[in-house]
Scaffold this active site. Structure first.
Site, PDB file in Angstrom:
ATOM      1  N   CYS A  98      -2.072  -2.563   7.448  1.00 28.28           N
ATOM      2  CA  CYS A  98      -1.453  -2.408   8.774  1.00 28.28           C
ATOM      3  C   CYS A  98      -1.616  -0.961   9.262  1.00 28.28           C
ATOM      4  O   CYS A  98      -2.010  -0.071   8.498  1.00 28.28           O
ATOM      5  CB  CYS A  98       0.031  -2.780   8.711  1.00 28.28           C
ATOM      6  N   GLU A 107       0.834  -1.214   0.000  1.00 25.88           N
ATOM      7  CA  GLU A 107       0.000   0.000   0.000  1.00 25.88           C
ATOM      8  C   GLU A 107       0.863   1.256   0.000  1.00 25.88           C
ATOM      9  O   GLU A 107       0.608   2.217  -0.725  1.00 25.88           O
ATOM     10  CB  GLU A 107      -0.904   0.036   1.240  1.00 25.88           C
TER      11      GLU A 107
HETATM   12  N1  THU Z   1       1.974  -6.496   3.986  1.00 28.54           N
HETATM   13  C1  THU Z   1       1.548  -5.621   3.044  1.00 28.54           C
HETATM   14  O1  THU Z   1       2.251  -5.350   2.058  1.00 28.54           O
HETATM   15  N2  THU Z   1       0.325  -5.079   3.194  1.00 28.54           N
HETATM   16  C2  THU Z   1      -0.565  -5.435   4.165  1.00 28.54           C
HETATM   17  O2  THU Z   1      -1.670  -4.901   4.194  1.00 28.54           O
HETATM   18  C3  THU Z   1      -0.204  -6.431   5.144  1.00 28.54           C
HETATM   19  C4  THU Z   1       1.231  -6.814   5.185  1.00 28.54           C
HETATM   20  C5  THU Z   1       3.273  -7.138   3.795  1.00 28.54           C
HETATM   21  C6  THU Z   1       4.377  -6.746   4.735  1.00 28.54           C
HETATM   22  C7  THU Z   1       5.260  -7.965   4.677  1.00 28.54           C
HETATM   23  O3  THU Z   1       6.092  -7.886   3.538  1.00 28.54           O
HETATM   24  C8  THU Z   1       4.300  -9.119   4.486  1.00 28.54           C
HETATM   25  O4  THU Z   1       3.109  -8.531   3.948  1.00 28.54           O
HETATM   26  C9  THU Z   1       3.970  -9.888   5.733  1.00 28.54           C
HETATM   27  O5  THU Z   1       3.574  -9.039   6.752  1.00 28.54           O
END
Ligand code: THU
Length: 163
Positions: free
Chosen positions: A112, A75
């Site tokens: 997150c 995001e």
């Molecule tokens: N992650 C995202 O890119 N977006 C989210 O909404 C949740 C988590 C990524 C961060 C990390 O690279 C992996 O997903 C696991 O947390």
């Protein structure tokens, strides 16, 4: 002393067929962006696509690092790239989805806290409510209208001003 309750609201769609063509197209762009994710540590590949008010679509994916906190979520990759390329253009909608190597994600991927905060900044900067379209690999789709529905009681820029 009193207890205060705040409610949030979001839309739940049972499948892609219920989406508008604009949202479906954006979600498909987010799905395609998954392929570019660099996620060797979590094996959780996320794609995001941002629709700007000028019709441009910018996508991004999660970029991990062996020093874990140095990586970035899909995001924020998409939002920061959109903002660097079109600094004056408000963000309308962001679509988010993901695929995991070892299991099927059957619930919508919700951002997150740090990504929510960055979305709040986008709303504040452009005075434009942000829409979120979220899906897993399968299952329901959630649509949220306004960051206040995912970040209640958020820190607001007005708080920095002298009253
Ligand atoms: N992650 C995202 O890119 N977006 C989210 O909404 C949740 C988590 C990524 C961060 C990390 O690279 C992996 O997903 C696991 O947390």
């Amino acid at each position: 002393m009193k207890q205060v309750e705040k409610t949030i609201s979001y839309w739940e769609y049972s499948d892609d067929n219920e989406l508008s063509s604009e949202d479906l197209n954006l979600l498909q762009k987010a799905e395609s962006a998954i392929d570019g994710a660099y996620a060797p540590y979590s094996a959780y590949h996320v794609g995001a696509a941002v629709l700007l008010e000028n019709g441009e679509i910018i996508s991004g994916n999660n970029q991990e690092n062996v020093a874990y906190p140095s990586g970035l979520c899909a995001e924020r990759v998409a939002l920061f790239y959109a903002s660097s390329k079109f600094p004056e253009v408000p963000v309308k909608t962001i679509a988010i989805t993901a695929k995991a190597k070892d299991f099927i994600i059957d619930k919508p991927v919700t951002p997150c806290g740090s990504c929510r905060q960055v979305m709040a900044e986008s709303e504040n900067r452009f005075h434009n409510k942000l829409r979120l379209v979220m899906k897993g690999e399968t299952g329901k789709i959630f649509i949220i209208e306004g960051v206040n529905n995912i970040l209640p009681l958020m820190f607001h820029a007005d708080e920095l001003k002298k009253k």
